[in-house]
Write an enzyme that holds these catalytic residues in place. Structure first.
Site, PDB file in Angstrom:
ATOM      1  N   HIS A  62       0.869  -1.187   0.000  1.00 57.03           N
ATOM      2  CA  HIS A  62       0.000   0.000   0.000  1.00 57.03           C
ATOM      3  C   HIS A  62       0.900   1.229   0.000  1.00 57.03           C
ATOM      4  O   HIS A  62       1.553   1.517   0.996  1.00 57.03           O
ATOM      5  CB  HIS A  62      -0.921  -0.002   1.227  1.00 57.03           C
ATOM      6  CG  HIS A  62      -1.907  -1.130   1.208  1.00 57.03           C
ATOM      7  ND1 HIS A  62      -3.139  -1.026   0.594  1.00 57.03           N
ATOM      8  CD2 HIS A  62      -1.837  -2.391   1.684  1.00 57.03           C
ATOM      9  CE1 HIS A  62      -3.787  -2.174   0.712  1.00 57.03           C
ATOM     10  NE2 HIS A  62      -3.010  -3.026   1.365  1.00 57.03           N
ATOM     11  N   ASN A  94      -6.314   1.082  -3.006  1.00 54.75           N
ATOM     12  CA  ASN A  94      -7.187   1.771  -2.037  1.00 54.75           C
ATOM     13  C   ASN A  94      -6.611   3.122  -1.596  1.00 54.75           C
ATOM     14  O   ASN A  94      -6.325   3.351  -0.433  1.00 54.75           O
ATOM     15  CB  ASN A  94      -7.516   0.872  -0.840  1.00 54.75           C
ATOM     16  CG  ASN A  94      -6.298   0.421  -0.051  1.00 54.75           C
ATOM     17  OD1 ASN A  94      -5.174   0.449  -0.552  1.00 54.75           O
ATOM     18  ND2 ASN A  94      -6.508   0.010   1.178  1.00 54.75           N
ATOM     19  N   ASP A 304       1.896  -7.002   2.487  1.00 57.36           N
ATOM     20  CA  ASP A 304       0.735  -6.169   2.884  1.00 57.36           C
ATOM     21  C   ASP A 304       1.228  -4.934   3.646  1.00 57.36           C
ATOM     22  O   ASP A 304       0.622  -4.534   4.653  1.00 57.36           O
ATOM     23  CB  ASP A 304      -0.301  -6.952   3.698  1.00 57.36           C
ATOM     24  CG  ASP A 304      -1.675  -6.255   3.678  1.00 57.36           C
ATOM     25  OD1 ASP A 304      -1.816  -5.219   2.997  1.00 57.36           O
ATOM     26  OD2 ASP A 304      -2.595  -6.750   4.350  1.00 57.36           O
TER      27      ASP A 304
HETATM   28  O1  DOR Z   1      -4.310  -4.690   7.457  1.00 56.31           O
HETATM   29  C1  DOR Z   1      -4.689  -4.260   6.381  1.00 56.31           C
HETATM   30  N1  DOR Z   1      -4.419  -3.002   5.982  1.00 56.31           N
HETATM   31  N2  DOR Z   1      -5.398  -5.064   5.585  1.00 56.31           N
HETATM   32  C2  DOR Z   1      -5.981  -4.621   4.491  1.00 56.31           C
HETATM   33  O2  DOR Z   1      -6.631  -5.393   3.848  1.00 56.31           O
HETATM   34  C3  DOR Z   1      -5.875  -3.205   4.093  1.00 56.31           C
HETATM   35  C4  DOR Z   1      -4.683  -2.591   4.649  1.00 56.31           C
HETATM   36  C5  DOR Z   1      -4.679  -1.080   4.544  1.00 56.31           C
HETATM   37  O3  DOR Z   1      -4.927  -0.550   3.468  1.00 56.31           O
HETATM   38  O4  DOR Z   1      -4.362  -0.419   5.549  1.00 56.31           O
HETATM   39 ZN    ZN Z   2      -6.292  -7.035   2.202  1.00 57.12          ZN
HETATM   40 ZN    ZN Z   3      -3.562  -5.010   1.683  1.00 61.00          ZN
END
Ligand code: DOR
Ligand code: ZN
Ligand code: ZN
Length: 423
Positions: A62, A94, A304
């Site tokens: 991210h 996102n 992640d």
């Molecule tokens: O822990 C998480 N953080 N899981 C996710 O699916 C999204 C992510 C986020 O964008 O912070």
């Molecule tokens: Zn996720």
């Molecule tokens: Zn994620």
């Protein structure tokens, strides 16, 4: 730029090589791999005592830009990636706006062109990730996305998701699935059972993940779309993945280090750096995940990497956002908890962190044979060091791994023949 990497232990799973070899790099490509290369060079990197491997590839980062630049930017996220031995990262959509159009894909690629590592944007499945209307998947493919995903949530409308998978199959794009049946999430993202009880909520049972994982494997079989299951956390998911693969689904799966290093007994409910989605599970789940890795059922390790600002994480476990940073700890945690503990060997770890992600993305990366892009990580696996979250290059340092003693210190990261990180 001519570069020689001397005396390292060159491990290249694509060719099976594992030997003390020099690597000669010119014009961004690997030009020679041999013993004792004597050539003129602009730079010589002494890799004595280190491993020299294909640069790591993260299927799940991210980067937060556009929209949440206080958490991370494309620039800072790529600096964190370089410091973690990553040479290519896939950016989840996102953001704000969500990456749901060719314009936003182009915006990210423009910014990424100045950054230290390769960035491959992932397009959202639906407009604004609202789950109502499909995004312009074909247009985003033309603009350069590597996959589609609704990460952060699932597309709950199965008919809409099926339509998206049909388009993905036609466009030859993999679908990266975050599996979470939102109607079954009770109160807070924390493992159902003793942790949820302590917080006075129902929490997140394994079923929350498994019911969507099985649905999505079914949709993949129906549509012929390539499905990649993100951050698998339950023991049952390993079985479903095995069954799906045996049944002919075009299926791959990833696990993140926090899901095989941490068990629910280690979670401190006063520290929201232990809050992520999916949540940390039981010892039984963790053993099943590690065995799934050992048996080759799981294809990749991803981070992640989910940066959040300190004031956001300081809201207490119930209210803090989910996620932890991972780019700068993933290799060392994986090496320490999987290789040192005897679950897999080093070659398989490199496969899971570089070669297999490259295959899932259908790129020629993850291989440092002659003629391939010189994306390389040089890593010291012999000397223990302590993770220090204050030394992270990421803009955020929300990690539960501060002070962990680990092996696998990144010494150099090289992208297209250029040294982008020096410890
Ligand atoms: O822990 C998480 N953080 N899981 C996710 O699916 C999204 C992510 C986020 O964008 O912070
Ligand atoms: Zn996720
Ligand atoms: Zn994620």
């Amino acid at each position: 730029m001519k570069l020689i990497i001397k005396n390292g232990r060159y491990i290249n799973p694509a060719t099976g090589a594992d030997d003390i070899l020099d690597v000669y790099v010119e014009d961004g490509l690997v030009k020679e791999v041999a013993k004792n290369i004597e050539k003129d060079a602009d730079k010589i990197e002494d890799a004595t005592g280190c491993i020299v491997i294909p640069g790591l590839i993260d299927l799940h980062t991210h980067l937060r830009e556009p929209g949440f630049e206080h958490k991370e930017t494309i620039k800072s996220g790529c600096e964190a990636a370089a410091a973690g031995g990553y040479t290519t990262i896939c950016a989840m959509p996102n953001t704000k706006p969500a990456c749901d159009s060719a314009d936003t894909v182009k915006y990210i690629l423009d910014k990424a062109a100045q950054a230290k590592v390769n960035v491959l944007p992932i397009g959202a499945v639906t407009k604004g990730q609202q789950g109502k209307e499909l995004a312009d998947i074909k247009g985003m493919k033309e603009a350069g996305i590597c996959a589609i995903s609704e990460d952060g949530k699932s597309v709950m409308d199965a008919a809409l998701y099926k339509e998206a998978m049909e388009i993905a199959a036609k466009e030859k794009l993999p679908v990266f699935a975050h599996c979470e049946e939102i109607t079954m999430v009770k109160g807070c993202v924390v493992n159902a059972g003793k942790l949820a009880d302590a917080l006075g909520v129902g929490g997140v049972s394994n079923d929350v993940e498994d019911v969507i994982a099985t649905r999505d494997i079914g949709l993949s079989l129906m549509t012929g779309a390539r499905l990649h299951l993100c951050h698998c956390s339950t023991k049952e998911s390993v079985n479903y993945i095995k069954k799906g693969k045996d049944g002919g689904a075009l299926l791959t799966a990833e696990i993140c280090p926090h899901h095989f290093v941490l068990t629910e007994d280690m979670v401190d409910l006063k520290d929201s750096n232990y809050k992520m989605n999916p949540p940390v599970r039981t010892r039984e789940d963790v053993e099943a995940l590690k065995n799934g890795i050992k048996e080759g059922i799981i294809d990749a390790i991803s981070t992640d990497h989910a940066p959040h600002a300190k004031d956001e994480k300081d809201k207490g476990f119930l209210n803090a956002p989910c996620g932890i940073v991972g780019l700068e700890t993933a290799f060392a945690l994986s090496y320490t908890y999987l290789v040192k503990e005897g679950y897999i060997d080093l070659k398989r770890l490199v496969e899971m962190m570089s070669c297999n992600p490259a295959k899932i993305l259908e790129t020629d990366k993850g291989d440092i044979s002659v003629g391939k892009p010189a994306d390389i990580a040089i890593i010291d696996i012999d000397n223990a060091y302590k993770i220090d979250i204050n030394k992270f290059h990421s803009k955020s340092n929300n990690s539960p791994f501060d002070g962990y003693e680990v092996f696998g210190k990144i010494k150099r990261t090289i992208v297209n023949g250029n040294v982008v990180y020096e410890a």
